[in-house]
Design a protein around this motif. Structure first.
Motif, mmCIF file in Angstrom:
data_model
loop_
_atom_site.group_PDB
_atom_site.id
_atom_site.type_symbol
_atom_site.label_atom_id
_atom_site.label_comp_id
_atom_site.label_asym_id
_atom_site.label_seq_id
_atom_site.Cartn_x
_atom_site.Cartn_y
_atom_site.Cartn_z
ATOM 1 N N SER A 152 73.004 59.279 3.001
ATOM 2 C CA SER A 152 72.815 58.664 1.728
ATOM 3 C C SER A 152 71.705 57.448 1.734
ATOM 4 O O SER A 152 71.858 56.569 1.515
ATOM 5 N N TYR A 153 70.379 58.374 1.796
ATOM 6 C CA TYR A 153 69.197 57.609 2.002
ATOM 7 C C TYR A 153 68.245 58.464 1.205
ATOM 8 O O TYR A 153 68.527 59.631 1.218
ATOM 9 N N PRO A 154 67.159 57.809 0.589
ATOM 10 C CA PRO A 154 66.249 58.805 -0.004
ATOM 11 C C PRO A 154 65.383 59.837 0.814
ATOM 12 O O PRO A 154 64.684 59.325 1.804
ATOM 13 N N THR A 169 67.221 52.409 3.399
ATOM 14 C CA THR A 169 67.788 51.428 2.137
ATOM 15 C C THR A 169 68.885 50.678 2.781
ATOM 16 O O THR A 169 69.397 50.966 3.939
ATOM 17 N N LYS A 170 69.672 49.736 1.911
ATOM 18 C CA LYS A 170 70.937 48.996 2.338
ATOM 19 C C LYS A 170 70.922 48.520 3.888
ATOM 20 O O LYS A 170 71.777 48.612 4.504
ATOM 21 N N ASN A 204 72.934 64.311 -0.201
ATOM 22 C CA ASN A 204 73.145 62.682 -0.741
ATOM 23 C C ASN A 204 74.559 62.444 -1.127
ATOM 24 O O ASN A 204 75.093 63.299 -1.663
ATOM 25 N N ASP A 205 74.843 61.427 -0.961
ATOM 26 C CA ASP A 205 76.477 61.099 -1.388
ATOM 27 C C ASP A 205 76.607 61.273 -2.980
ATOM 28 O O ASP A 205 77.725 61.608 -3.443
ATOM 29 N N THR A 206 75.553 61.146 -3.653
ATOM 30 C CA THR A 206 75.546 61.344 -4.887
ATOM 31 C C THR A 206 75.825 62.766 -5.271
ATOM 32 O O THR A 206 76.562 63.164 -6.360
ATOM 33 N N ILE A 225 77.138 56.692 -7.515
ATOM 34 C CA ILE A 225 77.774 55.699 -6.369
ATOM 35 C C ILE A 225 77.476 54.222 -6.986
ATOM 36 O O ILE A 225 76.339 53.887 -7.170
ATOM 37 N N GLY A 229 75.282 50.517 -2.202
ATOM 38 C CA GLY A 229 73.901 51.103 -2.896
ATOM 39 C C GLY A 229 74.295 51.651 -4.078
ATOM 40 O O GLY A 229 75.336 51.776 -4.666
ATOM 41 N N ASN A 231 73.053 54.796 -7.120
ATOM 42 C CA ASN A 231 72.301 55.946 -7.345
ATOM 43 C C ASN A 231 73.257 56.833 -8.222
ATOM 44 O O ASN A 231 74.371 56.769 -8.474
ATOM 45 N N GLU A 259 67.685 58.809 -6.784
ATOM 46 C CA GLU A 259 67.309 57.724 -6.032
ATOM 47 C C GLU A 259 66.879 56.629 -7.113
ATOM 48 O O GLU A 259 65.601 56.131 -7.236
ATOM 49 N N GLN A 289 63.576 49.104 -3.927
ATOM 50 C CA GLN A 289 64.952 48.948 -4.416
ATOM 51 C C GLN A 289 65.262 47.830 -5.362
ATOM 52 O O GLN A 289 66.234 47.156 -5.240
ATOM 53 N N GLU A 292 68.447 48.260 -7.543
ATOM 54 C CA GLU A 292 69.672 48.163 -6.316
ATOM 55 C C GLU A 292 69.761 46.698 -6.013
ATOM 56 O O GLU A 292 70.962 46.458 -5.969
#
Ligand code: BGC
Length: 467
Positions: A152-154, A169-170, A204-206, A225, A229, A231, A259, A289, A292
Protein backbone atom coordinates in the motif's frame (compact mmCIF):
# COMPACT_ATOMS: atom_id res chain seq x y z
CA UNK A 1 -21.86 22.13 16.53
CA UNK A 2 -24.24 21.06 19.28
CA UNK A 3 -25.68 23.75 21.57
CA UNK A 4 -24.18 22.05 24.62
CA UNK A 5 -20.70 22.27 23.09
CA UNK A 6 -21.19 25.98 22.37
CA UNK A 7 -22.20 26.71 25.93
CA UNK A 8 -19.26 24.61 27.23
CA UNK A 9 -16.95 26.79 25.17
CA UNK A 10 -18.56 29.96 26.52
CA UNK A 11 -17.50 28.88 30.01
CA UNK A 12 -13.77 29.14 29.12
CA UNK A 13 -11.58 32.15 29.87
CA UNK A 14 -11.81 34.77 27.10
CA UNK A 15 -8.22 34.35 25.90
CA UNK A 16 -8.75 30.63 25.37
CA UNK A 17 -12.09 31.26 23.68
CA UNK A 18 -10.36 33.68 21.32
CA UNK A 19 -7.61 31.22 20.42
CA UNK A 20 -10.06 28.36 19.87
CA UNK A 21 -12.26 30.42 17.64
CA UNK A 22 -9.19 31.46 15.64
CA UNK A 23 -8.16 27.81 15.25
CA UNK A 24 -11.70 26.81 14.30
CA UNK A 25 -11.70 29.52 11.61
CA UNK A 26 -8.47 28.21 10.12
CA UNK A 27 -9.73 24.62 10.09
CA UNK A 28 -13.19 25.32 8.69
CA UNK A 29 -13.78 24.12 5.13
CA UNK A 30 -16.90 25.86 3.81
CA UNK A 31 -19.00 24.66 0.89
CA UNK A 32 -17.28 27.02 -1.55
CA UNK A 33 -13.86 25.81 -0.30
CA UNK A 34 -14.97 22.21 -0.89
CA UNK A 35 -16.00 23.10 -4.42
CA UNK A 36 -12.80 24.98 -5.18
CA UNK A 37 -10.64 22.14 -3.83
CA UNK A 38 -12.62 19.53 -5.79
CA UNK A 39 -12.23 21.53 -9.00
CA UNK A 40 -8.47 21.64 -8.62
CA UNK A 41 -8.49 17.97 -7.57
CA UNK A 42 -10.19 17.05 -10.83
CA UNK A 43 -7.54 18.98 -12.78
CA UNK A 44 -4.77 17.12 -10.96
CA UNK A 45 -6.43 13.74 -11.60
CA UNK A 46 -6.57 14.57 -15.31
CA UNK A 47 -2.94 15.75 -15.31
CA UNK A 48 -1.95 12.43 -13.74
CA UNK A 49 -3.62 10.50 -16.56
CA UNK A 50 -1.98 12.73 -19.17
CA UNK A 51 1.63 12.81 -18.10
CA UNK A 52 4.26 11.33 -15.84
CA UNK A 53 5.56 13.47 -12.97
CA UNK A 54 2.21 15.06 -11.99
CA UNK A 55 1.36 15.50 -8.28
CA UNK A 56 -1.24 12.73 -8.43
CA UNK A 57 0.47 9.86 -10.18
CA UNK A 58 -2.59 7.82 -11.35
CA UNK A 59 -0.86 4.43 -11.51
CA UNK A 60 -1.97 1.84 -14.07
CA UNK A 61 -2.66 -1.33 -12.05
CA UNK A 62 -3.06 -3.92 -14.84
CA UNK A 63 -6.23 -5.08 -13.14
CA UNK A 64 -8.68 -5.26 -15.99
CA UNK A 65 -12.13 -4.16 -14.93
CA UNK A 66 -14.44 -5.76 -12.41
CA UNK A 67 -14.48 -9.44 -11.42
CA UNK A 68 -17.24 -11.70 -12.75
CA UNK A 69 -17.96 -13.32 -9.38
CA UNK A 70 -17.05 -16.70 -10.91
CA UNK A 71 -13.32 -16.50 -10.07
CA UNK A 72 -12.04 -19.74 -8.55
CA UNK A 73 -9.01 -21.30 -6.93
CA UNK A 74 -6.77 -21.09 -3.88
CA UNK A 75 -4.38 -18.20 -3.30
CA UNK A 76 -1.92 -16.96 -0.72
CA UNK A 77 -2.16 -13.27 0.09
CA UNK A 78 0.20 -11.04 2.00
CA UNK A 79 -0.44 -7.56 3.36
CA UNK A 80 2.34 -5.31 4.64
CA UNK A 81 0.50 -3.05 7.10
CA UNK A 82 1.91 -0.48 9.50
CA UNK A 83 2.01 -2.76 12.55
CA UNK A 84 1.33 -6.25 11.22
CA UNK A 85 2.00 -8.59 8.39
CA UNK A 86 -1.18 -10.41 7.50
CA UNK A 87 -1.05 -13.64 5.54
CA UNK A 88 -4.17 -15.42 4.24
CA UNK A 89 -5.00 -18.60 2.38
CA UNK A 90 -8.09 -17.75 0.37
CA UNK A 91 -10.31 -20.27 -1.37
CA UNK A 92 -12.59 -18.81 -4.04
CA UNK A 93 -15.31 -21.33 -4.75
CA UNK A 94 -16.57 -19.57 -7.86
CA UNK A 95 -20.22 -20.07 -7.05
CA UNK A 96 -22.36 -17.37 -5.55
CA UNK A 97 -19.25 -15.54 -4.31
CA UNK A 98 -18.55 -18.26 -1.76
CA UNK A 99 -15.14 -17.87 -0.15
CA UNK A 100 -13.14 -19.33 2.67
CA UNK A 101 -10.29 -17.44 4.36
CA UNK A 102 -7.69 -18.78 6.81
CA UNK A 103 -5.43 -16.08 8.17
CA UNK A 104 -2.61 -15.26 10.57
CA UNK A 105 -1.01 -11.96 11.57
CA UNK A 106 2.63 -11.49 12.49
CA UNK A 107 3.85 -8.49 14.42
CA UNK A 108 6.18 -6.09 12.61
CA UNK A 109 8.83 -5.13 15.18
CA UNK A 110 8.87 -1.44 16.07
CA UNK A 111 12.02 -0.32 14.30
CA UNK A 112 11.29 -2.07 11.00
CA UNK A 113 9.94 1.09 9.34
CA UNK A 114 13.48 2.46 9.21
CA UNK A 115 15.48 -0.79 8.85
CA UNK A 116 17.19 -2.12 5.72
CA UNK A 117 15.42 -3.77 2.79
CA UNK A 118 17.01 -7.13 3.66
CA UNK A 119 15.52 -7.04 7.16
CA UNK A 120 12.09 -6.30 5.71
CA UNK A 121 12.16 -9.10 3.12
CA UNK A 122 13.60 -11.58 5.65
CA UNK A 123 10.78 -10.80 8.02
CA UNK A 124 8.22 -11.21 5.27
CA UNK A 125 9.59 -14.49 3.97
CA UNK A 126 9.97 -15.87 7.53
CA UNK A 127 6.31 -15.08 8.13
CA UNK A 128 5.28 -16.71 4.84
CA UNK A 129 7.31 -19.78 5.78
CA UNK A 130 5.69 -19.95 9.22
CA UNK A 131 2.26 -19.57 7.67
CA UNK A 132 2.84 -22.45 5.26
CA UNK A 133 3.91 -24.66 8.15
CA UNK A 134 1.12 -23.59 10.52
CA UNK A 135 -1.52 -24.15 7.85
CA UNK A 136 0.09 -27.32 6.42
CA UNK A 137 0.34 -25.86 2.95
CA UNK A 138 2.47 -27.72 0.46
CA UNK A 139 3.28 -26.70 -3.08
CA UNK A 140 6.38 -27.73 -4.98
CA UNK A 141 8.71 -25.95 -7.40
CA UNK A 142 6.57 -27.14 -10.34
CA UNK A 143 3.30 -26.11 -8.75
CA UNK A 144 4.10 -23.09 -6.57
CA UNK A 145 1.34 -21.44 -4.56
CA UNK A 146 0.15 -18.23 -6.27
CA UNK A 147 0.62 -15.10 -4.13
CA UNK A 148 -1.15 -11.73 -4.24
CA UNK A 149 0.92 -9.12 -2.40
CA UNK A 150 -0.87 -6.02 -1.13
CA UNK A 151 1.68 -3.23 -1.07
CA UNK A 152 0.00 0.00 0.00
CA UNK A 153 2.54 2.53 -1.21
CA UNK A 154 2.88 4.31 -4.57
CA UNK A 155 4.43 1.87 -7.05
CA UNK A 156 4.86 2.37 -10.81
CA UNK A 157 3.74 -0.83 -12.47
CA UNK A 158 4.81 -1.89 -15.98
CA UNK A 159 2.97 -5.16 -15.40
CA UNK A 160 0.92 -6.58 -12.58
CA UNK A 161 3.80 -8.58 -11.12
CA UNK A 162 6.13 -5.59 -11.08
CA UNK A 163 6.15 -2.29 -9.15
CA UNK A 164 8.86 0.32 -8.70
CA UNK A 165 8.38 2.07 -5.36
CA UNK A 166 8.12 5.79 -6.04
CA UNK A 167 8.46 6.91 -2.45
CA UNK A 168 7.63 5.50 0.97
CA UNK A 169 4.65 7.08 2.70
CA UNK A 170 3.02 6.80 6.16
CA UNK A 171 6.32 7.15 8.06
CA UNK A 172 8.13 4.21 6.40
CA UNK A 173 11.67 4.95 5.25
CA UNK A 174 13.36 1.61 4.72
CA UNK A 175 16.56 2.05 2.76
CA UNK A 176 17.23 0.31 -0.54
CA UNK A 177 13.65 -0.01 -1.77
CA UNK A 178 12.72 3.37 -3.28
CA UNK A 179 13.27 3.41 -7.02
CA UNK A 180 13.49 -0.41 -7.08
CA UNK A 181 11.07 -3.14 -8.12
CA UNK A 182 9.53 -4.43 -4.88
CA UNK A 183 8.06 -7.45 -6.65
CA UNK A 184 11.54 -8.49 -7.83
CA UNK A 185 12.95 -7.96 -4.33
CA UNK A 186 10.25 -10.16 -2.79
CA UNK A 187 10.69 -12.78 -5.52
CA UNK A 188 14.46 -12.94 -4.81
CA UNK A 189 13.85 -13.28 -1.08
CA UNK A 190 11.31 -16.08 -1.70
CA UNK A 191 13.71 -17.95 -3.93
CA UNK A 192 16.62 -17.54 -1.45
CA UNK A 193 14.47 -19.33 1.13
CA UNK A 194 13.29 -21.90 -1.42
CA UNK A 195 9.66 -21.25 -0.63
CA UNK A 196 7.19 -22.88 -3.05
CA UNK A 197 5.51 -19.55 -3.77
CA UNK A 198 5.09 -17.53 -6.98
CA UNK A 199 4.25 -13.85 -6.82
CA UNK A 200 1.39 -13.33 -9.28
CA UNK A 201 0.11 -9.86 -8.49
CA UNK A 202 1.25 -6.72 -6.69
CA UNK A 203 -1.85 -4.89 -5.50
CA UNK A 204 -2.53 -1.53 -3.87
CA UNK A 205 -4.96 -1.66 -0.91
CA UNK A 206 -7.41 0.64 -2.74
CA UNK A 207 -7.51 -1.64 -5.79
CA UNK A 208 -7.97 -4.63 -3.48
CA UNK A 209 -10.92 -2.87 -1.78
CA UNK A 210 -12.44 -1.94 -5.16
CA UNK A 211 -12.22 -5.48 -6.55
CA UNK A 212 -13.23 -7.33 -3.36
CA UNK A 213 -16.25 -5.06 -2.99
CA UNK A 214 -17.26 -5.28 -6.67
CA UNK A 215 -17.20 -9.06 -6.25
CA UNK A 216 -20.10 -8.90 -3.82
CA UNK A 217 -21.64 -5.55 -4.78
CA UNK A 218 -21.84 -4.66 -8.49
CA UNK A 219 -22.76 -1.05 -7.62
CA UNK A 220 -19.24 -0.41 -6.31
CA UNK A 221 -17.72 2.56 -8.16
CA UNK A 222 -14.64 3.35 -6.08
CA UNK A 223 -12.44 1.57 -3.55
CA UNK A 224 -11.17 4.05 -0.97
CA UNK A 225 -8.98 3.91 2.09
CA UNK A 226 -9.50 6.41 4.90
CA UNK A 227 -7.03 5.04 7.40
CA UNK A 228 -3.41 5.66 8.34
CA UNK A 229 -3.10 6.97 4.78
CA UNK A 230 -5.71 8.01 2.25
CA UNK A 231 -6.22 7.09 -1.38
CA UNK A 232 -8.71 5.66 -3.88
CA UNK A 233 -8.96 3.45 -6.97
CA UNK A 234 -11.58 3.36 -9.73
CA UNK A 235 -11.96 1.81 -13.17
CA UNK A 236 -10.75 3.89 -16.13
CA UNK A 237 -10.87 3.38 -19.89
CA UNK A 238 -7.34 2.60 -21.14
CA UNK A 239 -7.97 5.05 -23.97
CA UNK A 240 -8.16 7.87 -21.41
CA UNK A 241 -4.77 7.09 -19.86
CA UNK A 242 -2.86 9.21 -22.36
CA UNK A 243 0.54 8.64 -20.76
CA UNK A 244 0.27 4.84 -21.07
CA UNK A 245 2.13 3.34 -24.04
CA UNK A 246 0.21 0.14 -24.72
CA UNK A 247 -1.22 -2.03 -27.47
CA UNK A 248 -4.43 -2.46 -25.49
CA UNK A 249 -7.42 -1.16 -27.45
CA UNK A 250 -9.29 1.94 -26.20
CA UNK A 251 -12.37 0.83 -24.31
CA UNK A 252 -10.40 -1.71 -22.26
CA UNK A 253 -11.26 -1.12 -18.60
CA UNK A 254 -8.35 -0.89 -16.13
CA UNK A 255 -8.29 0.01 -12.45
CA UNK A 256 -6.30 3.13 -11.61
CA UNK A 257 -4.62 3.56 -8.25
CA UNK A 258 -4.83 7.36 -7.95
CA UNK A 259 -2.31 7.95 -5.13
CA UNK A 260 -4.14 11.15 -4.37
CA UNK A 261 -2.53 11.58 -0.95
CA UNK A 262 -0.06 13.69 -2.96
CA UNK A 263 -2.78 16.10 -4.12
CA UNK A 264 -1.71 19.75 -3.97
CA UNK A 265 1.95 19.03 -3.25
CA UNK A 266 2.55 22.32 -5.03
CA UNK A 267 0.39 24.07 -2.39
CA UNK A 268 -2.07 25.89 -4.63
CA UNK A 269 -5.39 25.31 -2.99
CA UNK A 270 -5.41 23.53 0.39
CA UNK A 271 -5.74 25.98 3.30
CA UNK A 272 -2.72 24.84 5.34
CA UNK A 273 -2.38 26.03 8.92
CA UNK A 274 0.92 26.52 10.75
CA UNK A 275 0.29 23.10 12.35
CA UNK A 276 0.06 21.42 8.93
CA UNK A 277 3.28 23.13 7.89
CA UNK A 278 4.90 21.79 11.05
CA UNK A 279 3.62 18.22 10.54
CA UNK A 280 5.09 18.29 7.06
CA UNK A 281 8.42 19.88 8.01
CA UNK A 282 9.10 17.37 10.79
CA UNK A 283 7.95 14.31 8.82
CA UNK A 284 10.33 11.79 7.24
CA UNK A 285 9.23 13.08 3.81
CA UNK A 286 8.81 16.87 3.83
CA UNK A 287 7.05 18.24 0.76
CA UNK A 288 5.25 14.97 0.02
CA UNK A 289 1.68 13.73 0.64
CA UNK A 290 0.29 17.20 1.38
CA UNK A 291 -3.36 16.10 1.21
CA UNK A 292 -2.75 12.95 3.24
CA UNK A 293 -1.00 14.92 5.97
CA UNK A 294 -4.15 17.04 6.47
CA UNK A 295 -6.71 14.28 6.33
CA UNK A 296 -5.41 10.81 7.16
CA UNK A 297 -5.32 8.93 10.44
CA UNK A 298 -1.57 8.95 10.93
CA UNK A 299 -1.59 12.74 11.10
CA UNK A 300 -4.86 13.76 12.79
CA UNK A 301 -3.53 12.90 16.25
CA UNK A 302 -0.26 14.66 15.53
CA UNK A 303 -2.12 17.84 14.55
CA UNK A 304 -4.04 17.67 17.85
CA UNK A 305 -0.78 17.20 19.76
CA UNK A 306 0.81 20.24 18.11
CA UNK A 307 -2.16 22.48 18.89
CA UNK A 308 -2.35 21.26 22.50
CA UNK A 309 1.37 21.81 22.92
CA UNK A 310 1.03 25.32 21.56
CA UNK A 311 -1.79 26.13 24.01
CA UNK A 312 0.04 24.40 26.86
CA UNK A 313 3.18 26.48 26.24
CA UNK A 314 1.00 29.58 26.60
CA UNK A 315 -0.35 28.24 29.89
CA UNK A 316 -3.85 27.83 28.45
CA UNK A 317 -4.30 24.05 28.79
CA UNK A 318 -2.97 21.67 31.44
CA UNK A 319 -1.45 24.73 33.19
CA UNK A 320 1.61 24.25 35.42
CA UNK A 321 2.01 20.57 34.47
CA UNK A 322 5.24 19.04 33.24
CA UNK A 323 4.19 16.99 30.20
CA UNK A 324 7.15 15.38 28.43
CA UNK A 325 4.83 12.96 26.58
CA UNK A 326 3.02 15.84 24.96
CA UNK A 327 6.39 16.88 23.48
CA UNK A 328 6.96 13.48 21.86
CA UNK A 329 5.91 13.37 18.20
CA UNK A 330 3.06 10.99 17.30
CA UNK A 331 2.09 10.12 20.90
CA UNK A 332 -1.53 10.91 20.05
CA UNK A 333 -3.38 8.43 17.89
CA UNK A 334 -6.60 9.01 15.93
CA UNK A 335 -8.25 6.68 18.46
CA UNK A 336 -7.99 9.51 21.00
CA UNK A 337 -9.86 11.87 18.69
CA UNK A 338 -12.61 9.28 18.25
CA UNK A 339 -12.81 8.71 22.00
CA UNK A 340 -12.91 12.44 22.77
CA UNK A 341 -15.81 12.99 20.39
CA UNK A 342 -17.64 9.88 21.44
CA UNK A 343 -17.31 9.59 25.12
CA UNK A 344 -18.33 11.10 28.39
CA UNK A 345 -16.20 13.81 30.05
CA UNK A 346 -14.97 11.30 32.66
CA UNK A 347 -13.60 8.89 30.10
CA UNK A 348 -12.05 11.78 28.12
CA UNK A 349 -10.10 12.64 31.26
CA UNK A 350 -8.98 9.03 31.66
CA UNK A 351 -7.90 8.90 28.02
CA UNK A 352 -5.89 12.11 28.29
CA UNK A 353 -4.19 10.81 31.44
CA UNK A 354 -3.30 7.60 29.66
CA UNK A 355 -2.08 9.09 26.39
CA UNK A 356 -0.23 12.25 27.43
CA UNK A 357 -0.05 11.71 31.21
CA UNK A 358 -2.03 14.92 31.77
CA UNK A 359 -4.40 15.63 34.64
CA UNK A 360 -7.23 17.40 32.92
CA UNK A 361 -9.63 19.86 34.44
CA UNK A 362 -13.17 20.22 33.12
CA UNK A 363 -11.92 23.13 30.96
CA UNK A 364 -9.05 21.06 29.52
CA UNK A 365 -11.47 18.31 28.47
CA UNK A 366 -13.75 20.87 26.80
CA UNK A 367 -10.80 22.22 24.82
CA UNK A 368 -9.61 18.76 23.78
CA UNK A 369 -13.07 17.63 22.70
CA UNK A 370 -13.55 20.81 20.69
CA UNK A 371 -10.19 20.49 18.96
CA UNK A 372 -10.82 16.79 18.20
CA UNK A 373 -14.07 17.79 16.51
CA UNK A 374 -12.51 20.63 14.52
CA UNK A 375 -9.59 18.51 13.25
CA UNK A 376 -11.65 15.41 12.42
CA UNK A 377 -14.36 17.46 10.68
CA UNK A 378 -11.82 19.12 8.43
CA UNK A 379 -10.26 15.71 7.69
CA UNK A 380 -13.59 14.10 6.74
CA UNK A 381 -14.64 17.05 4.57
CA UNK A 382 -11.32 17.08 2.74
CA UNK A 383 -11.55 13.31 2.21
CA UNK A 384 -14.77 13.86 0.30
CA UNK A 385 -13.07 16.07 -2.29
CA UNK A 386 -10.99 13.23 -3.78
CA UNK A 387 -13.99 10.99 -4.31
CA UNK A 388 -16.15 13.87 -5.58
CA UNK A 389 -13.45 14.75 -8.11
CA UNK A 390 -13.34 11.17 -9.45
CA UNK A 391 -17.15 11.15 -9.75
CA UNK A 392 -17.09 14.50 -11.56
CA UNK A 393 -14.32 13.44 -13.93
CA UNK A 394 -16.04 10.16 -14.80
CA UNK A 395 -19.53 11.60 -14.73
CA UNK A 396 -20.56 9.03 -12.13
CA UNK A 397 -23.97 9.92 -10.71
CA UNK A 398 -24.72 6.99 -8.42
CA UNK A 399 -23.15 3.99 -6.73
CA UNK A 400 -21.21 2.82 -3.71
CA UNK A 401 -17.82 4.03 -2.47
CA UNK A 402 -16.40 0.97 -0.73
CA UNK A 403 -14.31 2.35 2.12
CA UNK A 404 -11.85 0.73 4.47
CA UNK A 405 -9.35 2.00 7.02
CA UNK A 406 -9.34 2.92 10.67
CA UNK A 407 -10.80 6.41 10.23
CA UNK A 408 -13.72 5.22 8.09
CA UNK A 409 -14.43 2.25 10.34
CA UNK A 410 -13.68 3.56 13.80
CA UNK A 411 -14.30 7.29 13.91
CA UNK A 412 -17.90 7.70 15.10
CA UNK A 413 -18.72 10.70 12.88
CA UNK A 414 -16.53 10.27 9.81
CA UNK A 415 -19.14 8.74 7.52
CA UNK A 416 -21.89 11.24 8.22
CA UNK A 417 -19.55 14.22 7.82
CA UNK A 418 -18.18 12.73 4.61
CA UNK A 419 -21.69 12.16 3.22
CA UNK A 420 -22.86 15.68 4.10
CA UNK A 421 -19.85 17.22 2.39
CA UNK A 422 -20.45 15.13 -0.75
CA UNK A 423 -23.99 16.47 -0.97
CA UNK A 424 -22.65 20.03 -0.67
CA UNK A 425 -20.07 19.54 -3.42
CA UNK A 426 -22.41 17.79 -5.82
CA UNK A 427 -25.33 20.17 -5.11
CA UNK A 428 -27.77 17.48 -4.04
CA UNK A 429 -31.07 18.98 -2.87
CA UNK A 430 -31.32 19.38 0.92
CA UNK A 431 -34.71 17.60 0.97
CA UNK A 432 -33.47 14.49 -0.94
CA UNK A 433 -34.87 11.15 0.15
CA UNK A 434 -31.62 9.31 -0.29
CA UNK A 435 -28.05 10.02 -1.38
CA UNK A 436 -27.30 8.74 -4.90
CA UNK A 437 -23.65 8.06 -3.98
CA UNK A 438 -23.09 6.43 -0.60
CA UNK A 439 -20.18 5.18 1.43
CA UNK A 440 -20.22 1.44 2.20
CA UNK A 441 -17.87 -0.77 4.19
CA UNK A 442 -15.39 -2.37 1.82
CA UNK A 443 -14.90 -6.12 1.70
CA UNK A 444 -11.49 -7.42 2.72
CA UNK A 445 -9.24 -5.92 0.04
CA UNK A 446 -5.90 -7.36 1.07
CA UNK A 447 -7.24 -10.91 1.54
CA UNK A 448 -10.23 -11.47 -0.72
CA UNK A 449 -9.31 -8.61 -3.11
CA UNK A 450 -5.71 -9.74 -3.65
CA UNK A 451 -6.91 -13.34 -4.19
CA UNK A 452 -9.52 -12.33 -6.78
CA UNK A 453 -6.97 -10.17 -8.59
CA UNK A 454 -4.55 -13.12 -8.65
CA UNK A 455 -7.33 -15.29 -10.08
CA UNK A 456 -8.20 -12.66 -12.73
CA UNK A 457 -4.50 -12.40 -13.66
CA UNK A 458 -3.97 -16.15 -14.01
CA UNK A 459 -7.16 -16.48 -16.05
CA UNK A 460 -5.97 -13.68 -18.37
CA UNK A 461 -2.67 -15.47 -18.87
CA UNK A 462 -4.51 -18.71 -19.65
CA UNK A 463 -6.58 -16.80 -22.18
CA UNK A 464 -3.34 -15.85 -23.93
CA UNK A 465 -2.97 -12.18 -22.92
CA UNK A 466 0.56 -11.06 -22.20
CA UNK A 467 -0.35 -8.19 -19.83
C1 BGC B 1 -0.24 5.18 0.08
C2 BGC B 1 -1.28 4.50 -0.80
C3 BGC B 1 -2.29 3.79 0.05
C4 BGC B 1 -2.85 4.74 1.11
C5 BGC B 1 -3.84 4.04 2.03
C6 BGC B 1 -0.90 6.04 1.12
O1 BGC B 1 0.06 6.57 1.98
O2 BGC B 1 0.64 5.95 -0.71
O3 BGC B 1 -0.67 3.58 -1.67
O4 BGC B 1 -3.32 3.33 -0.77
O5 BGC B 1 -1.82 5.27 1.88
O6 BGC B 1 -3.24 2.97 2.69
Amino acid sequence: MEERRRSDLASLVPELQGQLSDIEQQFTIRTDDLKRITERFEEELREGLEKHGANISMHATWVFGHPTGQEKGQYLTLDLGGTNLRVCWVTLKGEGNEVDVEESSYLLPDGVKSESADTLWDLITDSLDRFLQEHHLGGDPDHPLPLGFTFSYPADQDRIDHGKLKTWTKGFHIKGVEGRDVAAQLRDAISKKNLPIELVALVNDTTGALIASSYTDPDTIIGAIFGTGCNAAYVEDVGSIQKLKTQLPPGTPMAINCEYGAFDNSHRVLPRTKYDVDVDATSSKPGEQTFEKMSAGLYLGEILRLILLDLHDQGLVFPAQHLPRLREPYTIDTALLSALENESPTSSKAQLAEVVSAQSSEEDSIVCRHLAEVIATRGARLCTCGVAAICRMKNIRSGHVAADGSVANKHPKFKIRWANALGEILDWPADREHDPITITSAEDGSGLGAAIISAMTLQRKMDGHCT
